[in-house]
Design an enzyme around this catalytic site. Structure first.
Site, short mmCIF file in Angstrom:
data_model
loop_
_atom_site.label_atom_id
_atom_site.label_comp_id
_atom_site.label_asym_id
_atom_site.label_seq_id
_atom_site.Cartn_x
_atom_site.Cartn_y
_atom_site.Cartn_z
N ARG A 99 -5.85 3.36 -7.47
CA ARG A 99 -6.24 2.25 -6.61
C ARG A 99 -7.56 1.74 -7.13
O ARG A 99 -8.54 2.49 -7.16
CB ARG A 99 -6.36 2.72 -5.15
CG ARG A 99 -6.99 1.72 -4.24
CD ARG A 99 -6.83 2.05 -2.78
NE ARG A 99 -5.47 1.81 -2.34
CZ ARG A 99 -5.09 1.75 -1.07
NH1 ARG A 99 -5.96 1.89 -0.11
NH2 ARG A 99 -3.83 1.52 -0.77
N HIS A 126 0.15 -4.99 -4.74
CA HIS A 126 0.36 -3.71 -4.05
C HIS A 126 1.87 -3.39 -4.10
O HIS A 126 2.57 -3.43 -3.09
CB HIS A 126 -0.15 -3.82 -2.60
CG HIS A 126 -0.39 -2.51 -1.92
ND1 HIS A 126 -0.20 -1.28 -2.55
CD2 HIS A 126 -0.80 -2.21 -0.65
CE1 HIS A 126 -0.49 -0.31 -1.70
NE2 HIS A 126 -0.85 -0.84 -0.55
N GLN A 129 3.55 -0.76 -1.76
CA GLN A 129 3.71 -1.26 -0.40
C GLN A 129 5.00 -2.08 -0.28
O GLN A 129 5.80 -1.87 0.64
CB GLN A 129 2.51 -2.13 -0.02
CG GLN A 129 2.57 -2.71 1.38
CD GLN A 129 2.42 -1.63 2.44
OE1 GLN A 129 1.49 -0.84 2.41
NE2 GLN A 129 3.34 -1.59 3.39
N ASP A 216 -1.19 -9.29 7.29
CA ASP A 216 -2.11 -8.29 6.75
C ASP A 216 -3.52 -8.73 7.14
O ASP A 216 -3.73 -9.85 7.63
CB ASP A 216 -1.94 -8.20 5.21
CG ASP A 216 -2.83 -7.13 4.57
OD1 ASP A 216 -3.32 -6.24 5.29
OD2 ASP A 216 -3.03 -7.19 3.33
N CYS A 254 1.20 -4.00 6.82
CA CYS A 254 1.03 -2.86 5.91
C CYS A 254 0.07 -1.82 6.47
O CYS A 254 0.11 -0.66 6.05
CB CYS A 254 0.56 -3.36 4.55
SG CYS A 254 -0.99 -4.26 4.65
N ARG A 282 6.68 4.35 3.18
CA ARG A 282 5.90 4.44 1.94
C ARG A 282 6.23 5.76 1.24
O ARG A 282 6.35 5.83 0.02
CB ARG A 282 4.39 4.40 2.26
CG ARG A 282 3.88 3.09 2.84
CD ARG A 282 3.90 1.99 1.80
NE ARG A 282 3.17 2.35 0.60
CZ ARG A 282 1.82 2.30 0.47
NH1 ARG A 282 1.09 1.87 1.46
NH2 ARG A 282 1.24 2.64 -0.67
N1 CP Z 1 -1.03 0.14 3.45
C1 CP Z 1 -1.86 0.89 2.72
O1 CP Z 1 -1.85 0.86 1.48
O2 CP Z 1 -2.68 1.67 3.45
P1 CP Z 1 -3.92 2.50 2.90
O3 CP Z 1 -4.93 1.49 2.40
O4 CP Z 1 -4.41 3.28 4.06
O5 CP Z 1 -3.45 3.35 1.76
N1 NVA Z 2 -4.91 -6.42 1.59
C1 NVA Z 2 -5.39 -5.13 1.99
C2 NVA Z 2 -4.30 -4.15 1.94
C3 NVA Z 2 -4.67 -2.76 2.37
C4 NVA Z 2 -3.50 -1.82 2.30
C5 NVA Z 2 -6.55 -4.72 1.10
O1 NVA Z 2 -6.50 -4.97 -0.11
O2 NVA Z 2 -7.51 -4.17 1.62
#
Ligand code: CP
Ligand code: NVA
Length: 295
Positions: A99, A126, A129, A216, A254, A282
């Site tokens: 990430r 993502h 997701q 989101d 999400c 997930r």
């Molecule tokens: N939806 C998602 O990716 O959640 P986290 O940021 O908690 O991993």
């Molecule tokens: N769009 C959000 C998604 C988190 C799972 C972010 O990037 O923070």
């Protein structure tokens, strides 16, 4: 499939195969309990996470393997040369999930990595997701092709991946975002040929006839300094009872959700909300992905 940085890397048929495998993994977890015995997943996190970290870590345990959580700040990823560090990881692990703040970092990793690199969220995409989301949609409706998903809010990483995922499997997706917050041209271009993507600014129009309404956060990780500006622009894009009217689409998010901002309590906790099944999926979708990459 060597790496998974965006769903553009996969054909619609491969995505559907992963969803079918995810269904099987969910139904018969015991059949896969040793499928990745002795395999190791390195999990690099440059940003916080609840679902992604837990679902990958639990998923590896349930497949008979092991996951190692690596905090960006407490490893030597940037003390040394990132690509040297990634090459070393390949000597201990069988796959890397990362990430990152900047999608470019994932590309740099994938360029030198001898083991698969999986995007666990970047500023642009993502994909994990979206795979879990397709699994949820299929579970709730029994199909994918021919459905309509409306995405309302910020044209962010999640939106970009949904555009690619939905159109790859024959779903229509209608996106309503404010000006200046549209999805990436890279995602829009990938979907254009399908003729299944509709872009606009009007949330009411987007949700009309939708089987699923998805939103989101208005302020993604890394955009915190834009909060004040964003909170002025996004309120007309809140998913609330007024927007939904008499329609009864499935509601997806999400998570993490910012209740009272992009979604109201009433909708998030309402009978049509599938957000917690969505979070669970997930796990199953990523187990399928790991099997696809490592078996
Ligand atoms: N939806 C998602 O990716 O959640 P986290 O940021 O908690 O991993
Ligand atoms: N769009 C959000 C998604 C988190 C799972 C972010 O990037 O923070």
């Amino acid at each position: 499939m060597k790496h998974l940085l965006t769903l553009k890397d996969l054909s619609g048929e491969t995505i559907l195969e992963l969803i079918r495998l995810g269904e099987s993994v969910k139904r018969f977890p015991e059949s896969y309990s040793e499928a990745l015995k002795n395999k190791v997943l390195a999990m690099i996190f440059q940003k916080t996470s609840t679902r992604t970290r837990m679902s990958f870590e639990a998923g590896m345990a349930q497949l008979g393997g092991h996951a190692i959580y690596l905090d960006w700040c407490t490893t030597n990823l940037t003390v040394g040369h990132l690509q040297d560090e990634v090459r070393c990881m390949g000597r201990y692990a069988n796959a890397i999930t990362a990430r990152v703040d900047n999608h470019r970092t994932l590309r740099q990793m994938a360029r030198v990595s001898e083991i698969p690199v999986i995007n666990a969220l970047s500023d642009r995409f993502h994909p994990c997701q979206a795979l879990g989301d397709l699994l949820t949609i299929k579970e709730k409706t029994g199909r994918l092709s021919g459905l309509k998903l409306a995405y309302v809010g910020d044209g962010n990483n999640v939106c970009n991946s949904l555009i690619i995922a939905c159109t790859a499997v024959g779903m229509r997706i209608s996106v309503a975002t404010p000006s200046g917050y549209e999805p990436l041209p890279e995602a829009v271009n990938a979907a254009r040929k399908s003729g299944l993507l509709q872009l606009g600014k009007d949330p009411v129009k987007a949700v009309r006839g939708a089987d699923i309404v998805y939103t989101d956060t208005w302020v993604s990780l890394g955009h915190e300094e834009e909060s004040k500006e964003r909170l002025k622009v996004f309120p007309p894009y809140q998913v609330n009872s007024k927007l939904l009217g008499k329609s009864r689409p499935f509601i997806m998010h999400c998570l993490p959700a910012h209740r009272g901002y992009e979604i109201t309590d009433e909708v998030m906790d309402g009978p049509q909300s599938v957000v917690f099944d969505q979070a669970e999926n997930r796990l199953h979708a990523q187990k399928a992905l790991l099997l696809g990459l490592l078996k």
